[in-house]
Design an enzyme around this catalytic site. Structure first.
Site, short mmCIF file in Angstrom:
data_model
loop_
_atom_site.label_atom_id
_atom_site.label_comp_id
_atom_site.label_asym_id
_atom_site.label_seq_id
_atom_site.Cartn_x
_atom_site.Cartn_y
_atom_site.Cartn_z
N HIS A 1 52.78 15.73 37.24
CA HIS A 1 52.11 14.15 36.89
C HIS A 1 53.21 13.24 36.42
O HIS A 1 54.19 13.61 35.71
CB HIS A 1 51.09 14.51 35.87
CG HIS A 1 51.33 14.97 34.75
ND1 HIS A 1 51.70 14.03 33.70
CD2 HIS A 1 51.45 16.19 34.04
CE1 HIS A 1 51.90 14.97 32.55
NE2 HIS A 1 51.84 15.98 32.82
N CYS B 1 52.93 21.35 31.97
CA CYS B 1 53.11 20.66 33.09
C CYS B 1 54.30 20.22 33.51
O CYS B 1 55.43 20.21 32.81
CB CYS B 1 52.25 19.31 33.07
SG CYS B 1 50.32 19.66 33.09
#
Length: 269
Positions: free
Chosen positions: A244, A258
């Protein structure tokens, strides 16, 4: 173990990839991969995504960057630092974009987008990442190295993320078209208490970007609020862990697990 999985990538409008099929494999690998060679440190850890199908000729035309044999380039040689402005900065930005390291707008201003592109370029070329553009970086821009291929038998259109170098590469037609700086899991165990689903909850983890074979579950355009923060254009592949965009993408691995990307890169991907 080197592994693979699937995710829906949709249409990458900013890269001219609207004709791409919307399925891709996602590989998170924690092994020494053939052809991988980090700037320093242990054997590479990597994320690899293979796009199903091939983009049309028109779609590929939208990605002029990342040619196997880049055009000849003569470096200006002027030392540049973050905040610099002018024609030489524009030359730097144009060259980075030509090689696939998209700096954002080609505006002659050395800001954050250009710095992220510089970091990625330096890491791929074995240069310690810094915001200063001096002789070694200019020389490398004249004679650049290609990113190390992590999946030699991967499909022609795919994404690879080298977790050791902290670099992402998007391949189209077997050529690197978008190369970006990333920041993955810090590896520092955490426990945080936050308001989630109407009540205070405590979440703990090891802050590692996981290796394994995954089929991604979903993605979202724009901002998504998770129990550990805000994610921009997330593509999830393991529970709440995603690739992301983020407002902070430091040189060191810093996430809860992440893979963070610069905002303008997340818009493209």
């Amino acid at each position: 173990m080197c592994v693979r999985g699937w995710f829906d990538v949709g249409a990458a409008e900013h890269l001219g990839l609207a004709a791409c099929a919307t399925a891709a494999t996602l590989l998170i690998a924690g092994c020494g991969l053939s052809g991988s060679e980090p700037v320093a440190g242990p054997a590479p850890r990597a994320v690899h995504a293979e796009f199903a199908g091939a983009p049309s000729a028109g779609a590929v035309a939208g990605l002029a960057a990342g040619r196997a044999e880049p055009a000849p380039f003569t470096a200006p040689g002027k030392t540049l630092r973050l905040g610099a402005k002018g024609k030489v900065v524009k030359v730097l930005q144009t060259r980075l974009k030509e090689l696939g390291y998209h700096p954002g707008r080609i505006d002659g201003q050395y800001g954050g987008g250009t710095q992220f592109a510089v970091w990625a370029f330096q890491k791929v070329n074995g240069i310690r990442p810094t915001s200063t553009i001096a002789r070694r970086t200019w020389n490398a821009l004249e004679d650049p190295k290609a990113p190390k291929v992590l999946a030699r038998r991967g499909k022609a259109t795919r994404v690879e993320i080298n977790l050791t170098q902290q670099v992402m590469v998007l391949y189209v037609g077997g050529e690197p078209k978008l190369i970006s700086h990333t920041s993955s899991g810090s590896g520092i165990p955490y426990c945080e208490t936050t308001e989630w689903q109407g009540k205070k909850q405590r979440f703990c983890g090891d802050a590692r970007t996981p290796t394994g074979d995954y089929k991604t579950t979903w993605r979202k355009s724009g901002w998504h609020k998770s129990y550990l923060g805000q994610l921009y254009n997330p593509i999830f592949f393991n529970g709440g862990i995603a690739v992301h965009g983020a407002l902070s993408v430091p040189l060191a691995p810093a996430s809860h697990g992440c893979v963070r990307l610069p905002m303008h890169v997340a818009k493209m991907l």
